[in-house]
Each structure stands twice: as structure tokens, then as C-alpha cells.
Design an enzyme around this catalytic site. Structure first.
Site, PDB file in Angstrom:
ATOM      1  N   ARG A  26       0.652  -1.566   0.075  1.00 40.70           N
ATOM      2  CA  ARG A  26      -0.027  -0.554  -0.188  1.00 40.70           C
ATOM      3  C   ARG A  26       0.622   1.274  -0.048  1.00 40.70           C
ATOM      4  NH1 ARG A  26      -1.533   3.014   4.091  1.00 40.70           N
ATOM      5  NH2 ARG A  26      -3.269   4.456   4.087  1.00 40.70           N
ATOM      6  N   ASP A 166      11.699 -14.085  10.317  1.00 42.65           N
ATOM      7  CA  ASP A 166      13.036 -14.875  11.485  1.00 42.65           C
ATOM      8  C   ASP A 166      14.120 -13.989  12.141  1.00 42.65           C
ATOM      9  OD1 ASP A 166      12.254 -16.998  10.511  1.00 42.65           O
ATOM     10  OD2 ASP A 166      13.742 -17.964   9.407  1.00 42.65           O
TER      11      ASP A 166
HETATM   12  O1  F6P Z   1      10.649 -17.305   6.555  1.00 42.34           O
HETATM   13  C1  F6P Z   1      11.176 -17.719   6.840  1.00 42.34           C
HETATM   14  C2  F6P Z   1      10.219 -18.750   7.093  1.00 42.34           C
HETATM   15  O2  F6P Z   1       9.602 -18.287   7.680  1.00 42.34           O
HETATM   16  C3  F6P Z   1      11.826 -19.991   8.532  1.00 42.34           C
HETATM   17  O3  F6P Z   1      11.366 -19.890   9.476  1.00 42.34           O
HETATM   18  C4  F6P Z   1      10.789 -21.678   8.453  1.00 42.34           C
HETATM   19  O4  F6P Z   1      12.068 -22.239   8.022  1.00 42.34           O
HETATM   20  C5  F6P Z   1       9.919 -20.945   6.741  1.00 42.34           C
HETATM   21  O5  F6P Z   1      10.059 -19.691   6.624  1.00 42.34           O
HETATM   22  C6  F6P Z   1       8.733 -22.531   5.856  1.00 42.34           C
HETATM   23  O6  F6P Z   1       8.874 -21.977   4.506  1.00 42.34           O
HETATM   24  P1  F6P Z   1       7.840 -22.469   4.423  1.00 42.34           P
HETATM   25  O7  F6P Z   1       6.367 -21.261   4.289  1.00 42.34           O
HETATM   26  O8  F6P Z   1       8.580 -23.319   2.743  1.00 42.34           O
HETATM   27  O9  F6P Z   1       7.292 -24.075   4.841  1.00 42.34           O
END
Ligand code: F6P
Length: 393
Positions: A26, A166
Site C-alpha cells: 500500500r 526470522d
Molecule cells: O520465512 C522464513 C521461515 O518462516 C522459516 O523460519 C521457516 O523455516 C520457513 O520460512 C518455512 O517456509 P515454508 O513456507 O516454505 O514452509
């Protein structure tokens, strides 16, 4: 030749989504239209959508012409409802009412084939054919690595915007989505505490954080979780786990009504514990950290004397719940500030490509490949010490 009144800026969301991405979209659209008078193109499903559009347009002049017509005639919501249209010209109404909404309205995706130069070349051609003056890529480390490669190949400015729950992008103090995920975890720990207290239990909850434990650490401080285990100090050995079990025992003996342990999903064990997967190939599957720890803690308590012997341990994995939800005001504000910085960099002829970052409370542009902020490691260590002092009995 551009088909737009002015050369547009394109934006895409890539990798795992994070709350605040819609606030960012946005802000990018509104700042582009209201402050700079520049058209903004939203690309559906990250690099995957960009490639899909490129493959369609690159079939020939006619296909490119039809795509341009489509983008020009089906603007905003009209374009968004046509799911086969991967590039949409955003107007004011199309980003109305989405500021705090979780997820990403444009969709996001992981796109492994984008690592290949010949594949990126297809996207570069489309970027040039549409007359795009700059590309904004919002996402985590993999997405920003893709953005850095595109920057070299496309000959346009590319601005990265850190979005990941993260908080593992160490060139910035904060990424978009972290604050919301922490508040979701605090909510989850609160719920955990209610039932843990009722049964005088030990609960082990696994958080996201593939390589970094910042999310777990911040959530432990904010929620009062008694213990937090993160990947930064290397694999956790059995003696270390037993020491943690002893710490839990001490707290319970001192009168704690329950114990909440947060463990980041990226924690490794030494030796690693595997279970057979249920898939036909019977390949070993990595067990969730919470389950491994809960089993070890449970065996430890079973071997104790008296009431301690009856203490029960329960695991839980919060998973993708952490990535959803209405973005907090902090995340929406950070998104607006990052969008503003992205636009300033795009419109300033003396500014190059880069990534928006929060440093010492100020938003700035840092180069792709910028080194980690030493303060981030110091802060993590300080948070760990702070948590230890707050939680020990
Ligand atoms: O975006 C990072 C994260 O949240 C990690 O902490 C986690 O391991 C991963 O994405 C999970 O990803 P996906 O959506 O591919 O399962």
C-alpha cells in the site's frame, strides 16, 4: 517504448510471507502515485509470476503488445480479479483497506529456477520491454540474493526490502513481520501458560527461525517463557540437554507452577535424532525439535524421585501460524518507512540500488551484500543474558 505515462516501478514479494507485506504494498503504491506521480506495477507471486509473465510476453511482439494492452486496460482491482494477469497496474483503490491485513495480496513464492542466469535473462527482457525504471523486491535472504543478481543483469535500480519473521537479516536491526510474529508468540505462550499451570506441566514450544533464534529470544523476553534454546551456539549435545532438564527441575522444586521452553526450529542436536519417515521411500525425516526435547525431558523426569517423577512434558509446534495475522502498528510503520526510503532511492539520480535497513532507529539504504551489523550479535548476546537474569529462580 513504455506503454505508461511515465516509466513504472514494479514491486514483487518473494519467499516466505510476513505480516506487514500488505502495508508495504500500500505504501509503495500510494507514495508512487501521490508523491512521485509514477505508475506502480504489482507482480503476482514473486519471481515465479515475473517469469510466467516473461514467458508469455517473450513468445513474440504480438504477445507483448497484448500484455501491455491488458495491463493498461485492466488496472487495479480489475486486473487483480483476473488471476491469469501476473502484472497489474496498481491504483489507489486496489490497495485500499489492506494496510494491516496479514499475508500478501499479490501472493509470494519461492522460485528455485530463478538461480539460473538463463532464466533470469527471460525476466530481464520483460523488465526492459515494459520500460520498468526500478524494481522493488520484498523478502528474506534468498529473495534479496535474487534481487542482487537482477540488479547486475537488468540495468535498472533494484531496491530490496527486508521482510521475514526470522529477523535473520543481520544488516538491519529489524525486518518487516518480526514484531507481529513476536506478538503472536506471546499470545501462544499465554495460552500455553494457562493449561501448563493447571496441570503443573513443562511445555516445549517450537518457534520458526531456520538459522537464527532471534524470534524465539525476543518472544521469550516478552512472554516470560522460562527457557529459550536457539541455534547460534552450535549443535546441542545430550549433556547440555540434561543440564537444561536440571535447570527446569530446580525451578519446579523452588515452586514454579509450570515451565515454558521455547526452541527455535533451526536448533541442531549432536548426535542428530532421526525417525523413519512415513513416506514410501522411508527416508529419514528430521523430527521437530520440540518433540525431541520433550521426549528427553520426559525421560529425565521419569527417572526422578517423588513428585518430580510425575511431572509431564508436552510438545507443540506452532508452525505457519506465526507467519499470519494482522500486522502490528510497529510493522505497518516500518513498512511505510521502508517504502519511503525505497522511493527516495529510486527518484534520486545520485543513488544506486540497495536494501532498506533500520540502523540506530533510522531508516537508510545499504548496499547489497552489506556486512552484518556488529550490534546485532551484541544485541543477541545481551538479550540472552537479559532473558537468563529475568527467568532464573
Ligand atoms: O520465512 C522464513 C521461515 O518462516 C522459516 O523460519 C521457516 O523455516 C520457513 O520460512 C518455512 O517456509 P515454508 O513456507 O516454505 O514452509
Amino acid at each position: 517504448m513504455s506503454t505508461f505515462p511515465d516509466r513504472p516501478v514494479a514491486v514483487l514479494f518473494s519467499g516466505g510471507d510476513s505480516p506487514g507485506m500488505n502495508a508495504l504494498l500500500r505504501a509503495i503504491a500510494r507514495l508512487g502515485l501521490n508523491r512521485h506521480g509514477v505508475p506502480v506495477l504489482g507482480v503476482r507471486e514473486g519471481y515465479r509470476g515475473l517469469l510466467r509473465a516473461a514467458r508469455r510476453a517473450n513468445r513474440g511482439e504480438k504477445d507483448l503488445f497484448v500484455m501491455k494492452q491488458e495491463i493498461g486496460s485492466r488496472k487495479g482491482r480489475w486486473g487483480l480479479i483476473h488471476s491469469e494477469q501476473d502484472v497489474i497496474q496498481l491504483d489507489h483503490a486496489s490497495v485500499s483497506g489492506i494496510v494491516g491485513a496479514g499475508g500478501t495480496m499479490l501472493g509470494s513464492a519461492r522460485c528455485l529456477e530463478f538461480k539460473k542466469p538463463e532464466v533470469r535473462a527471460e525476466a530481464v527482457k520483460l523488465i526492459k520491454d515494459l520500460g520498468v525504471r526500478a524494481l522493488i523486491v520484498a523478502g528474506g535472504d534468498g529473495s534479496l540474493a535474487g534481487a542482487q543478481l537482477l540488479e547486475k543483469e537488468a540495468g535498472v535500480k533494484v531496491i530490496g526490502v527486508p521482510c521475514t519473521i526470522d529477523n535473520d537479516l543481520l544488516f538491519t536491526q529489524m525486518s518487516i513481520g518480526v514484531d507481529t510474529a513476536v506478538s503472536t508468540l506471546v499470545w501462544a505462550v499465554d495460552h500455553f501458560k494457562d493449561t501448563a499451570r493447571s496441570h503443573k506441566r513443562i511445555m516445549v514450544m517450537e518457534t520458526m527461525g531456520a538459522k537464527h533464534g532471534e524470534l524465539a529470544r525476543l518472544s521469550a523476553i516478552a512472554s516470560g517463557a522460562e527457557m529459550v534454546i536457539t541455534p547460534e551456539n552450535g549443535p546441542v549435545t545430550m549433556p547440555q540437554i540434561l543440564k537444561l532438564a536440571e535447570t527446569i527441575k530446580t525451578g519446579m522444586v523452588c515452586g514454579r507452577s509450570h515451565t515454558i521452553v521455547l526452541v527455535a526450529e533451526g536448533v541442531q542436536f549432536e548426535p542428530e535424532h532421526f525417525v523413519q519417515g512415513s513416506d514410501p521411500s522411508h527416508l529419514p525425516t528430521k523430527r521437530n525439535r520440540a518433540y525431541v526435547l520433550a521426549d528427553i525431558f520426559q525421560s529425565y523426569f521419569h527417572e526422578q524421585e517423588g513428585e518430580l517423577k510425575d511431572l509431564e512434558v508436552r510438545p507443540s509446534v506452532l508452525g505457519h501460524l506465526q507467519r499470519g495475522g494482522h500486522a502490528t502498528p510497529q510493522d505497518c510503520i516500518l513498512a511505510a518507512r521502508f517504502a519511503q526510503q525505497a522511493w527516495e532511492a529510486i527518484m534520486d539520480p545520485n543513488e544506486g540500488s540497495g536494501i532498506t535497513a533500520l540502523r540506530q532507529g533510522r531508516v537508510q539504504l545499504v548496499p547489497f551484500g552489506a556486512p552484518d551489523m556488529p550490534e546485532r550479535a551484541e544485541m543477541s548476546a545481551e538479550f540472552s543474558r537479559l532473558h537468563a537474569s529475568l527467568s532464573s529462580w
